[in-house]
Scaffold this motif. Sequence first.
Motif, short mmCIF file in Angstrom:
data_model
loop_
_atom_site.label_atom_id
_atom_site.label_comp_id
_atom_site.label_asym_id
_atom_site.label_seq_id
_atom_site.Cartn_x
_atom_site.Cartn_y
_atom_site.Cartn_z
N TYR A 71 20.57 26.32 3.60
CA TYR A 71 20.66 27.71 3.17
C TYR A 71 19.43 28.46 3.70
N PHE A 118 25.43 36.40 4.97
CA PHE A 118 24.79 35.21 4.39
C PHE A 118 25.88 34.34 3.79
N PHE A 126 17.14 29.59 -1.11
CA PHE A 126 16.31 30.23 -0.08
C PHE A 126 14.99 29.47 -0.06
N HIS A 130 9.50 35.32 -1.09
CA HIS A 130 8.95 36.14 -0.01
C HIS A 130 9.12 37.61 -0.34
N ASP A 132 10.21 41.10 2.02
CA ASP A 132 10.87 41.31 3.30
C ASP A 132 9.93 41.97 4.31
N ILE A 140 21.79 43.82 -1.08
CA ILE A 140 22.51 42.56 -0.92
C ILE A 140 23.86 42.68 -1.63
N LYS A 147 25.73 34.16 -6.86
CA LYS A 147 24.40 33.78 -6.37
C LYS A 147 23.35 34.21 -7.39
N PHE A 149 19.52 35.14 -8.32
CA PHE A 149 18.31 35.68 -7.68
C PHE A 149 17.15 35.59 -8.66
N HIS A 209 10.91 37.90 -3.92
CA HIS A 209 12.21 37.41 -4.41
C HIS A 209 12.63 36.11 -3.74
N ALA A 211 16.48 33.32 -3.66
CA ALA A 211 17.90 33.26 -4.00
C ALA A 211 18.36 31.82 -4.10
O1 AKG Z 1 19.78 34.63 0.21
C1 AKG Z 1 19.83 35.82 -0.01
O2 AKG Z 1 20.86 36.41 -0.31
C2 AKG Z 1 18.55 36.60 0.06
C3 AKG Z 1 18.10 36.68 1.45
C4 AKG Z 1 16.77 37.31 1.62
O3 AKG Z 1 16.07 37.55 0.69
C5 AKG Z 1 16.32 37.67 2.98
O4 AKG Z 1 16.99 37.33 3.94
O5 AKG Z 1 15.28 38.31 3.10
#
Ligand code: AKG
Length: 274
Positions: A71, A118, A126, A130, A132, A140, A147, A149, A209, A211
């Motif tokens: 993932y 995703f 995840f 982190h 972004d 999202i 899912k 979070f 965040h 996931a």
């Molecule tokens: O897995 C997810 O839906 C979150 C993805 C995420 O936080 C990202 O790609 O920055």
Amino acid sequence: MEEHHNPGIPLIFTDATKVWKANGLLTPKWFRENYPQKESDVIDKLTGKHYTMTEVMDLVENSSFEKPAPYPLTFNITKEIPEMMNLLSPLNLNYAKPNWLEDKLFQRGNWGGVTELFVGGPGGRFPYVHKDYYHLSAWINQLYGDKQFTVFPRGQEEFLYVTEKNQWRSPVNIFEPDYNLHPKFKHATPITFTVTAGETLYIPFGVWHSAYSLTPTISVAFDQLNAKNFPLFMSDVWTFKNEESGKPKAIAAYGYAMASGAVCKVKDKLASAK
Ligand SMILES: O=C(O)CCC(=O)C(=O)O
Ligand SMILES: [Fe+2]
């Protein structure tokens, strides 16, 4: 903005995706039938090849909490499946506005203006907490499955051991924290919740965040840039370009982004004056 965006408390829009044709349509079966050979961004370590859509759906439908599929398994919709964009229209759901990443000026720069698919299976995490890149806000859209979070409201960097070196990724494993290594994580107050099919999660820029996929899941994520995050975005443009390609290229990219932002700001003003 006061209750969610400013303090960094996530917000779920329960039915914003109802304006998308994709709502209720996107299932593993649909992807298997329509795009069996599309290539994922993710490489199979055994074969060295990009996973195909069929392989991705096999992986997530055979995933379990004991033996989770990798993932995230992602696809760049903008580039690899552009014909899907008409199912995701209007991309901003009439909520994510203004979004300068929808402007042609920003689509050139490769500054995060991609719409990403995703795909996950039960137990898929995840890999790190982190924030972004480029301080973009994230939208999202959960279109299939559930899912979970975990989001840390603003101001908890210390508890996540964020340092100059770990500016974007926390070293803390929030799923199985080691309190001997990271004792301050005890003071963190994460918000954990589940987003289900049809729901849209808004993660304000700069908010930490992670996931955790609970079932086979499919989501579509896009980012947002406007006057609110533009100063932080510009600072990242400088830092990333300078590191990646040196000062002359960084100056050029910075100038281009600055001018594009100025144009978008005027467009916002004109639109709100209408
Ligand atoms: O897995 C997810 O839906 C979150 C993805 C995420 O936080 C990202 O790609 O920055
Ligand atoms: Fe993220």
